[in-house]
Design a protein around this motif. Structure first.
Motif, mmCIF file in Angstrom:
data_model
loop_
_atom_site.group_PDB
_atom_site.id
_atom_site.type_symbol
_atom_site.label_atom_id
_atom_site.label_comp_id
_atom_site.label_asym_id
_atom_site.label_seq_id
_atom_site.Cartn_x
_atom_site.Cartn_y
_atom_site.Cartn_z
ATOM 1 N N ARG A 50 0.824 -1.214 0.000
ATOM 2 C CA ARG A 50 0.000 0.000 0.000
ATOM 3 C C ARG A 50 0.858 1.265 0.000
ATOM 4 N NH1 ARG A 50 -1.709 0.961 6.373
ATOM 5 N NH2 ARG A 50 0.367 1.769 6.885
ATOM 6 N N ASP A 51 2.104 1.174 0.514
ATOM 7 C CA ASP A 51 2.959 2.347 0.629
ATOM 8 C C ASP A 51 3.797 2.605 -0.616
ATOM 9 O OD1 ASP A 51 4.794 0.298 0.805
ATOM 10 O OD2 ASP A 51 5.565 0.851 2.785
ATOM 11 N N HIS A 53 6.143 0.620 -1.749
ATOM 12 C CA HIS A 53 7.344 -0.204 -1.696
ATOM 13 C C HIS A 53 6.994 -1.632 -2.108
ATOM 14 C CE1 HIS A 53 11.118 1.435 -0.342
ATOM 15 N NE2 HIS A 53 10.503 2.234 0.507
ATOM 16 N N ARG A 68 4.258 -0.280 8.484
ATOM 17 C CA ARG A 68 5.040 0.946 8.263
ATOM 18 C C ARG A 68 6.528 0.636 8.219
ATOM 19 N NH1 ARG A 68 3.956 5.231 12.583
ATOM 20 N NH2 ARG A 68 4.693 6.708 11.011
ATOM 21 N N TYR A 132 10.203 -1.721 11.091
ATOM 22 C CA TYR A 132 8.794 -1.861 10.731
ATOM 23 C C TYR A 132 7.960 -1.703 11.997
ATOM 24 C CZ TYR A 132 10.496 -3.691 6.297
ATOM 25 O OH TYR A 132 11.133 -3.821 5.088
ATOM 26 N N ASP A 135 0.598 0.910 12.382
ATOM 27 C CA ASP A 135 0.047 2.225 12.090
ATOM 28 C C ASP A 135 -0.202 2.969 13.401
ATOM 29 O OD1 ASP A 135 -0.070 2.182 9.309
ATOM 30 O OD2 ASP A 135 -1.957 1.066 9.308
ATOM 31 N N HIS A 175 8.102 4.957 -2.129
ATOM 32 C CA HIS A 175 7.420 5.145 -0.839
ATOM 33 C C HIS A 175 6.580 6.424 -0.883
ATOM 34 C CE1 HIS A 175 6.453 4.962 3.320
ATOM 35 N NE2 HIS A 175 7.416 4.118 3.646
ATOM 36 N N ARG A 176 5.296 6.276 -0.644
ATOM 37 C CA ARG A 176 4.345 7.379 -0.826
ATOM 38 C C ARG A 176 4.506 8.498 0.206
ATOM 39 N NH1 ARG A 176 -1.311 4.412 -1.233
ATOM 40 N NH2 ARG A 176 -2.065 6.558 -1.517
ATOM 41 N N ILE A 177 5.176 8.246 1.321
ATOM 42 C CA ILE A 177 5.345 9.316 2.313
ATOM 43 C C ILE A 177 6.188 10.464 1.765
ATOM 44 C CG2 ILE A 177 5.053 7.812 4.312
ATOM 45 C CD1 ILE A 177 8.103 7.847 4.673
ATOM 46 N N TYR A 183 -1.637 10.625 1.731
ATOM 47 C CA TYR A 183 -1.233 9.360 2.331
ATOM 48 C C TYR A 183 -0.340 9.601 3.553
ATOM 49 C CZ TYR A 183 1.123 4.918 3.062
ATOM 50 O OH TYR A 183 1.631 3.787 3.644
ATOM 51 N N ALA A 184 0.639 10.488 3.418
ATOM 52 C CA ALA A 184 1.562 10.755 4.524
ATOM 53 C C ALA A 184 0.814 11.234 5.762
ATOM 54 C CB ALA A 184 2.611 11.770 4.097
ATOM 55 N N GLU A 188 -0.217 7.431 7.495
ATOM 56 C CA GLU A 188 0.940 7.227 8.374
ATOM 57 C C GLU A 188 1.099 8.336 9.405
ATOM 58 O OE1 GLU A 188 4.347 5.346 7.180
ATOM 59 O OE2 GLU A 188 3.511 4.363 5.416
#
Length: 259
Positions: A50-51, A53, A68, A132, A135, A175-177, A183-184, A188
């Protein structure tokens, strides 16, 4: 094992992204940590989490059962120059995996080892520490931060959203963050886009080279995330370096071993 031709054009694109005047041609030694932009392993969309990666449990990294992912730190040994335009090989393996309970819940730690060679000679040995975690839950306590030493003036580095985009592209980091603000913030629970830990480490290494000379080793540890709207201040005292946020907290700590 992954092979790469170490295209000088990619190194030049990173130099521009970092604001460096240097330009590289085949045969030139690259600055420390520039190997991060090589050895891509593109995965199809269905192999991503989902992120953005690659999913854990599919490739080298086992499924840790925690969503995460963060780059917590690393250690590098520079054994020989890493040169542009010279075919290179990267061999990766898992050094350790550990699980424990932290203040905010379960944590899993993975340490990877990467050996990078050219012409049969080891150039770089890197140990990459990943963490890791679960959430964050609404109302969870804020992460504990520490104040950085304030007696060093340091040098300020501006990191814009364009910088984050370019660095993500050059490292093929999905990585979407680092680029998806919704998303960030909403998934997260970061206050903004997150500046890449390796990008901060890269700036610290370049500062170490400018002020101490060539490096034979470098270690770094992330202390707190830096949002996209926060400037970064790089500081050094002897062989110790750190990155400081505008509110005075330490973002990353490092130790340089100059050769």
């Amino acid at each position: 094992m992954i092979s790469d031709v170490v295209d000088p054009a990619r190194a030049n694109a990173l130099a521009v992204t970092l604001g460096l005047p240097d330009r590289f041609a085949a045969g030139d030694a690259l600055p420390p940590f520039f190997h991060q932009i090589y050895f891509w392993e593109p995965q199809p969309a269905e192999a991503l989490g989902r992120d953005g990666h690659p999913k854990t449990g599919v490739g080298l990294i086992p499924d840790m059962g925690l969503p995460r992912r963060m780059w917590a730190g690393g250690r590098l040994e520079f054994a020989a120059p890493f040169r542009a335009g010279v075919p290179a090989e990267k061999v990766s393996s898992i050094e350790t995996t550990t699980r424990k309970d932290g203040r905010t819940g379960p944590l899993a730690f993975v340490t990877l080892r990467h050996d990078i060679s050219q012409d049969g000679t080891l150039c770089i040995r890197e140990f990459q520490d990943l963490v890791y975690r679960e959430d964050p839950s609404p109302g969870a306590p804020a992460p504990v931060t520490r104040a950085a030493p304030a007696d060093e003036q340091g040098e300020e580095v501006s990191v814009t959203t364009t910088t984050l985009f370019r660095y993500s592209a050059l490292t093929f980091n999905g990585h979407r963050i680092h680029y998806d603000l919704d998303y960030a913030r909403e998934v997260e629970m970061y206050p903004g886009l997150v500046t890449h830990g390796p990008l901060i480490a890269q700036h610290l290494m370049l500062k170490a080279v400018r002020e101490l000379g060539s490096l034979v080793g470098f270690s770094f540890r992330a202390a707190s995330p830096l949002a996209h709207y926060e400037a970064l201040t790089l500081c050094r005292s002897g062989q110790e370096l750190w990155a400081r946020a505008p509110d005075g907290r330490v973002v990353m700590e490092a130790v340089a071993d100059a050769g």
